[in-house]
Design a protein around this motif. Sequence first.
Motif, PDB file in Angstrom:
ATOM      1  N   SER A  70      42.671  39.136  35.002  1.00 47.82           N
ATOM      2  CA  SER A  70      41.555  38.514  35.713  1.00 47.82           C
ATOM      3  C   SER A  70      41.949  37.086  36.055  1.00 47.82           C
ATOM      4  O   SER A  70      42.840  36.512  35.434  1.00 47.82           O
ATOM      5  N   MET A  71      41.268  36.518  37.040  1.00 49.27           N
ATOM      6  CA  MET A  71      41.536  35.151  37.479  1.00 49.27           C
ATOM      7  C   MET A  71      40.253  34.354  37.501  1.00 49.27           C
ATOM      8  O   MET A  71      39.173  34.898  37.746  1.00 49.27           O
ATOM      9  N   ARG A  72      40.399  33.050  37.277  1.00 50.92           N
ATOM     10  CA  ARG A  72      39.301  32.106  37.433  1.00 50.92           C
ATOM     11  C   ARG A  72      39.829  30.935  38.251  1.00 50.92           C
ATOM     12  O   ARG A  72      40.962  30.513  38.061  1.00 50.92           O
ATOM     13  N   ILE A  73      38.996  30.404  39.152  1.00 54.89           N
ATOM     14  CA  ILE A  73      39.375  29.263  39.976  1.00 54.89           C
ATOM     15  C   ILE A  73      38.265  28.227  39.889  1.00 54.89           C
ATOM     16  O   ILE A  73      37.082  28.563  39.904  1.00 54.89           O
ATOM     17  N   SER A  74      38.657  26.952  39.810  1.00 56.92           N
ATOM     18  CA  SER A  74      37.699  25.863  39.768  1.00 56.92           C
ATOM     19  C   SER A  74      38.215  24.704  40.600  1.00 56.92           C
ATOM     20  O   SER A  74      39.418  24.478  40.676  1.00 56.92           O
ATOM     21  N   GLY A  75      37.304  23.957  41.213  1.00 52.87           N
ATOM     22  CA  GLY A  75      37.673  22.771  41.976  1.00 52.87           C
ATOM     23  C   GLY A  75      37.616  23.005  43.466  1.00 52.87           C
ATOM     24  O   GLY A  75      37.308  24.096  43.936  1.00 52.87           O
ATOM     25  N   HIS A  76      37.911  21.949  44.215  1.00 52.91           N
ATOM     26  CA  HIS A  76      37.926  22.034  45.673  1.00 52.91           C
ATOM     27  C   HIS A  76      39.165  22.803  46.098  1.00 52.91           C
ATOM     28  O   HIS A  76      40.268  22.503  45.686  1.00 52.91           O
ATOM     29  N   ARG A  77      38.960  23.782  46.918  1.00 49.35           N
ATOM     30  CA  ARG A  77      40.067  24.662  47.243  1.00 49.35           C
ATOM     31  C   ARG A  77      39.809  25.412  48.545  1.00 49.35           C
ATOM     32  O   ARG A  77      38.686  25.502  49.004  1.00 49.35           O
ATOM     33  N   ARG A  78      40.875  25.949  49.080  1.00 52.07           N
ATOM     34  CA  ARG A  78      40.753  26.824  50.246  1.00 52.07           C
ATOM     35  C   ARG A  78      40.684  28.268  49.810  1.00 52.07           C
ATOM     36  O   ARG A  78      40.401  29.140  50.599  1.00 52.07           O
ATOM     37  N   ARG A  79      40.983  28.537  48.552  1.00 49.19           N
ATOM     38  CA  ARG A  79      41.015  29.918  48.068  1.00 49.19           C
ATOM     39  C   ARG A  79      39.701  30.281  47.377  1.00 49.19           C
ATOM     40  O   ARG A  79      39.126  29.468  46.678  1.00 49.19           O
ATOM     41  N   GLN A  80      39.284  31.520  47.584  1.00 50.83           N
ATOM     42  CA  GLN A  80      38.123  32.065  46.889  1.00 50.83           C
ATOM     43  C   GLN A  80      38.473  33.458  46.399  1.00 50.83           C
ATOM     44  O   GLN A  80      39.181  34.204  47.077  1.00 50.83           O
ATOM     45  N   LEU A  81      37.976  33.781  45.210  1.00 51.51           N
ATOM     46  CA  LEU A  81      38.189  35.117  44.665  1.00 51.51           C
ATOM     47  C   LEU A  81      37.151  36.054  45.253  1.00 51.51           C
ATOM     48  O   LEU A  81      35.966  35.734  45.312  1.00 51.51           O
ATOM     49  N   ARG A  82      37.589  37.230  45.682  1.00 45.68           N
ATOM     50  CA  ARG A  82      36.696  38.236  46.250  1.00 45.68           C
ATOM     51  C   ARG A  82      36.929  39.560  45.545  1.00 45.68           C
ATOM     52  O   ARG A  82      38.065  39.952  45.318  1.00 45.68           O
ATOM     53  N   ASP A  83      35.843  40.244  45.201  1.00 48.18           N
ATOM     54  CA  ASP A  83      35.939  41.563  44.607  1.00 48.18           C
ATOM     55  C   ASP A  83      35.970  42.591  45.731  1.00 48.18           C
ATOM     56  O   ASP A  83      35.098  42.609  46.591  1.00 48.18           O
ATOM     57  N   PHE A  84      36.975  43.442  45.732  1.00 47.86           N
ATOM     58  CA  PHE A  84      37.103  44.473  46.756  1.00 47.86           C
ATOM     59  C   PHE A  84      37.273  45.807  46.042  1.00 47.86           C
ATOM     60  O   PHE A  84      38.365  46.164  45.628  1.00 47.86           O
ATOM     61  N   ASP A  85      36.161  46.506  45.862  1.00 41.97           N
ATOM     62  CA  ASP A  85      36.153  47.798  45.166  1.00 41.97           C
ATOM     63  C   ASP A  85      36.829  47.733  43.807  1.00 41.97           C
ATOM     64  O   ASP A  85      37.653  48.572  43.446  1.00 41.97           O
ATOM     65  N   GLY A  86      36.498  46.692  43.042  1.00 43.26           N
ATOM     66  CA  GLY A  86      37.037  46.553  41.688  1.00 43.26           C
ATOM     67  C   GLY A  86      38.346  45.800  41.599  1.00 43.26           C
ATOM     68  O   GLY A  86      38.809  45.504  40.508  1.00 43.26           O
ATOM     69  N   LEU A  87      38.965  45.471  42.731  1.00 46.06           N
ATOM     70  CA  LEU A  87      40.187  44.671  42.730  1.00 46.06           C
ATOM     71  C   LEU A  87      39.843  43.247  43.128  1.00 46.06           C
ATOM     72  O   LEU A  87      39.077  43.021  44.065  1.00 46.06           O
ATOM     73  N   THR A  88      40.409  42.285  42.427  1.00 47.56           N
ATOM     74  CA  THR A  88      40.184  40.890  42.766  1.00 47.56           C
ATOM     75  C   THR A  88      41.256  40.452  43.752  1.00 47.56           C
ATOM     76  O   THR A  88      42.450  40.553  43.469  1.00 47.56           O
ATOM     77  N   LEU A  89      40.815  39.999  44.903  1.00 50.21           N
ATOM     78  CA  LEU A  89      41.716  39.510  45.938  1.00 50.21           C
ATOM     79  C   LEU A  89      41.445  38.037  46.173  1.00 50.21           C
ATOM     80  O   LEU A  89      40.371  37.529  45.862  1.00 50.21           O
ATOM     81  N   VAL A  90      42.411  37.341  46.740  1.00 53.76           N
ATOM     82  CA  VAL A  90      42.263  35.928  47.048  1.00 53.76           C
ATOM     83  C   VAL A  90      42.072  35.791  48.552  1.00 53.76           C
ATOM     84  O   VAL A  90      42.919  36.220  49.337  1.00 53.76           O
ATOM     85  N   ALA A  91      40.948  35.202  48.949  1.00 54.56           N
ATOM     86  CA  ALA A  91      40.649  34.963  50.361  1.00 54.56           C
ATOM     87  C   ALA A  91      40.860  33.478  50.651  1.00 54.56           C
ATOM     88  O   ALA A  91      40.593  32.625  49.804  1.00 54.56           O
ATOM     89  N   PHE A  92      41.349  33.179  51.829  1.00 55.92           N
ATOM     90  CA  PHE A  92      41.576  31.801  52.242  1.00 55.92           C
ATOM     91  C   PHE A  92      40.496  31.368  53.220  1.00 55.92           C
ATOM     92  O   PHE A  92      40.223  32.065  54.198  1.00 55.92           O
ATOM     93  N   ASN A  93      39.904  30.214  52.968  1.00 55.48           N
ATOM     94  CA  ASN A  93      38.955  29.634  53.909  1.00 55.48           C
ATOM     95  C   ASN A  93      39.744  28.953  55.014  1.00 55.48           C
ATOM     96  O   ASN A  93      40.879  28.525  54.819  1.00 55.48           O
ATOM     97  N   SER A  94      39.132  28.808  56.175  1.00 58.18           N
ATOM     98  CA  SER A  94      39.815  28.102  57.248  1.00 58.18           C
ATOM     99  C   SER A  94      39.884  26.613  56.903  1.00 58.18           C
ATOM    100  O   SER A  94      39.018  26.084  56.222  1.00 58.18           O
ATOM    101  N   PRO A  95      40.940  25.945  57.353  1.00 58.70           N
ATOM    102  CA  PRO A  95      41.084  24.525  57.037  1.00 58.70           C
ATOM    103  C   PRO A  95      39.979  23.713  57.687  1.00 58.70           C
ATOM    104  O   PRO A  95      39.415  24.126  58.712  1.00 58.70           O
TER     105      PRO A  95
END
Length: 109
Positions: A70-95
């Motif tokens: 599992s992953m945890r993210i904290s702070g200002h970032r372009r990355r967000q964790l997304r659950d996709f059918d039980g898999l955790t994926l990393v999504a990037f926000n636009s700059p």
Amino acid sequence: MPSMITLSVTAVPDHLRGALTRWLLEVTPELYVGTVSAKVRDELWAAVTDCTGDGLSVMVYPTDNEQGFSMRISGHRRRQLRDFDGLTLVAFNSPPTTGMPDHGIANPL
């Protein structure tokens, strides 16, 4: 049962980095690994999120799921964790935009 965790911190205060070295080994600057219990892991994460501020912190630890971690993210970032059918994926926000309109015209020489 203790398990190995990996913690990456970027642009965090020096006192947090020093506190992390009490529990984890700093294998490269701002990258920590160690074997701790779930309680210690959660307490460390609470301390990290309290001090991250404008920095970025990412923790990866083993769990009983399809990915095995599992992953945890904290702070200002372009990355967000997304659950996709039980898999955790990393999504990037636009700059962030500069506020200047882009008309698609190249600068003239």
